[in-house]
Write an enzyme that holds these catalytic residues in place. Structure first.
Site, mmCIF file in Angstrom:
data_model
loop_
_atom_site.group_PDB
_atom_site.id
_atom_site.type_symbol
_atom_site.label_atom_id
_atom_site.label_comp_id
_atom_site.label_asym_id
_atom_site.label_seq_id
_atom_site.Cartn_x
_atom_site.Cartn_y
_atom_site.Cartn_z
ATOM 1 N N SER A 184 61.134 43.067 33.818
ATOM 2 C CA SER A 184 60.793 43.051 32.397
ATOM 3 C C SER A 184 60.005 41.809 32.000
ATOM 4 O O SER A 184 59.358 41.782 30.955
ATOM 5 C CB SER A 184 62.067 43.144 31.551
ATOM 6 O OG SER A 184 62.900 42.028 31.784
ATOM 7 N N GLN A 303 93.140 59.080 -5.072
ATOM 8 C CA GLN A 303 92.965 57.894 -4.256
ATOM 9 C C GLN A 303 92.201 58.181 -2.963
ATOM 10 O O GLN A 303 91.437 57.340 -2.479
ATOM 11 C CB GLN A 303 94.327 57.284 -3.898
ATOM 12 C CG GLN A 303 95.005 56.567 -5.040
ATOM 13 C CD GLN A 303 96.259 55.837 -4.585
ATOM 14 O OE1 GLN A 303 96.595 55.857 -3.406
ATOM 15 N NE2 GLN A 303 96.953 55.217 -5.527
ATOM 16 N N GLY A 365 81.912 71.348 0.734
ATOM 17 C CA GLY A 365 80.978 72.379 1.172
ATOM 18 C C GLY A 365 79.571 72.139 0.650
ATOM 19 O O GLY A 365 78.587 72.414 1.341
ATOM 20 N N GLU A 388 64.889 51.292 18.489
ATOM 21 C CA GLU A 388 64.749 49.829 18.543
ATOM 22 C C GLU A 388 66.016 49.151 19.063
ATOM 23 O O GLU A 388 66.425 48.100 18.591
ATOM 24 C CB GLU A 388 64.337 49.278 17.180
ATOM 25 C CG GLU A 388 62.942 49.728 16.784
ATOM 26 C CD GLU A 388 62.359 48.932 15.656
ATOM 27 O OE1 GLU A 388 62.399 47.692 15.711
ATOM 28 O OE2 GLU A 388 61.867 49.557 14.707
#
Length: 408
Positions: A184, A303, A365, A388
């Protein structure tokens, strides 16, 4: 050095509100249509160019904002509108960053304007790094660039994949291997000028999300480009390769490659894109929860729903703060000693996936249908943990940075 602040100044607020208005009035109304068409939304890009959003000047102003918050603020607002269309608008920026990160002043001044064109003749650009057998594993890259000294030309052969604007771009920025023995570290970036023989579009991908953004293979068959198209120039490349060879002999420190320099600069921006998508889904869910009646009361009175929304907002704000920190550090030359750029991208990307899924759950739904936008937002959010640098790669970068160990 700009002081760190969590408060936008008046000018930044004005730009933010302008971008938000464009996202609300132009991008959102077109989002469902272009998602279904799976085509580049040229009319929307044209509108962005007319008002000055799709332009080198605007990008440069935000990129060089002394606070570092110009780009993340812009990305959040545009991607709040729609991720696919926004990526079509900002996708050229990755190629521009590639030139800014690796190019000379002359190359920056020559090529970046050609990436954008103008309001009457809009152009796009593409950054080409990934390959069919080399995504996260950049060391496996096979696209090869060989220098023809007699003609002062580079000959490039290979196939790139997952390229945003690949094949339809006016300018392509291609990462290729110049010294296979260095892995690399033996990579370099090249400009492929418009109309260069041998550069063509391969397969166009039909995607799960961000479908208004063009993604395709780029085939490079005997492509010849002048020596001046090597970003940074040959002298700089030769010096870098010599250092890499010496470090390899000594077993010394890691030398960054051309693709990684681009990705490191753009990771906080990708985090900001994810924040924008997450915020959009959260806002839809909050509005739905306060108006949807079940058992004689709004569902937010439960809640189970209210706590989900509380968590969603908390995670979005935390993600934004990580993005802003990394962006401020980058503009002020602060080293990412704890991989803060990767942290911001990792957390924001995972937040976008989680928040958009929770939004569907809150809408029930209805959230699963295309009548409501959260279904599309959830599909779009999946890309942030992939492109990325996947979430797994971000964790690897963070762990290696923290430990100093070559973790695999």
């Amino acid at each position: 050095m700009a002081e760190f602040t969590m408060e936008l100044n008046d000018e930044q607020k004005e730009v933010r509100d302008w971008l938000h208005g464009f996202a609300a009035d132009v991008i959102r109304p077109a989002a469902a249509e272009w998602d279904e068409r799976e085509e580049t939304p040229w009319p929307v890009i044209q509108e962005a160019a007319k008002v000055g959003i799709y332009s080198l000047d605007f990008y440069a102003q935000q990129y060089f904002d002394a606070s570092g918050l110009g780009i993340p603020m812009a990305m959040e607002e545009l991607f709040w509108g729609d991720a696919g269309i926004a990526l079509s608008i900002v996708g050229t920026g990755l190629a521009a960053v590639g030139v800014l990160a690796n190019g000379t002043e002359e190359q920056i001044g020559t090529w970046i304007p050609q990436m954008y064109g103008d309001a009457n003749d809009v152009k796009v650009a593409a950054f080409c790094s990934s390959e069919p057998d080399a995504g996260s594993d950049v060391a496996s890259m096979r696209t090869r660039a060989v220098y023809d000294e007699a003609k002062d030309e580079w000959v490039i052969n290979g196939t790139k994949t997952w390229a945003t604007n690949g094949g339809i771009a006016n300018v392509h920025v291609v990462v290729a291997v110049v010294d296979p023995e260095l892995g690399s570290k033996g990579h370099a970036s090249f400009i492929i000028p418009p109309g260069t023989p041998g550069c063509s579009q391969g397969q166009k991908f039909k995607k799960h999300g961000i479908r208004a953004s063009h993604t395709a293979e780029v085939v490079l068959d005997g492509v010849r480009v002048p020596g001046s198209c090597l970003l940074g120039g040959k002298e700089k490349l030769d010096e870098r390769l010599a250092r890499a060879r010496e470090k390899a002999k000594q077993g010394g420190e890691r030398v960054k490659n051309a693709a990684m320099a681009t990705f490191e600069a753009s990771r906080p921006a990708v985090g900001a894109m994810a924040v924008g998508t997450a915020r959009a889904a959260y806002e839809v869910a909050l509005d739905y929860a306060t108006t949807r009646q079940q058992f004689g009361r709004p569902i937010i009175d439960n809640q189970g729903v209210a706590f989900q929304l509380a968590d969603m907002r908390t995670q979005i704000d935390a993600a934004r703060l990580l993005v802003w920190r990394a962006s401020w550090m980058a503009i002020n030359g602060k080293p990412f000693t704890a991989a803060e750029g990767s942290m911001s991208k990792l957390f924001a990307s995972e937040t976008a996936k989680k928040v958009t899924a929770q939004a569907i759950q809150i809408l029930g739904g209805n959230g699963y249908t295309r009548e409501y936008p959260v279904e599309r937002m959830h599909r779009d959010a999946a890309i942030y943990t992939i492109f990325e640098g996947t979430s797994e790669i971000q964790r690897l970068v963070i762990a290696r940075t923290l430990s100093g160990m070559p973790i695999r």
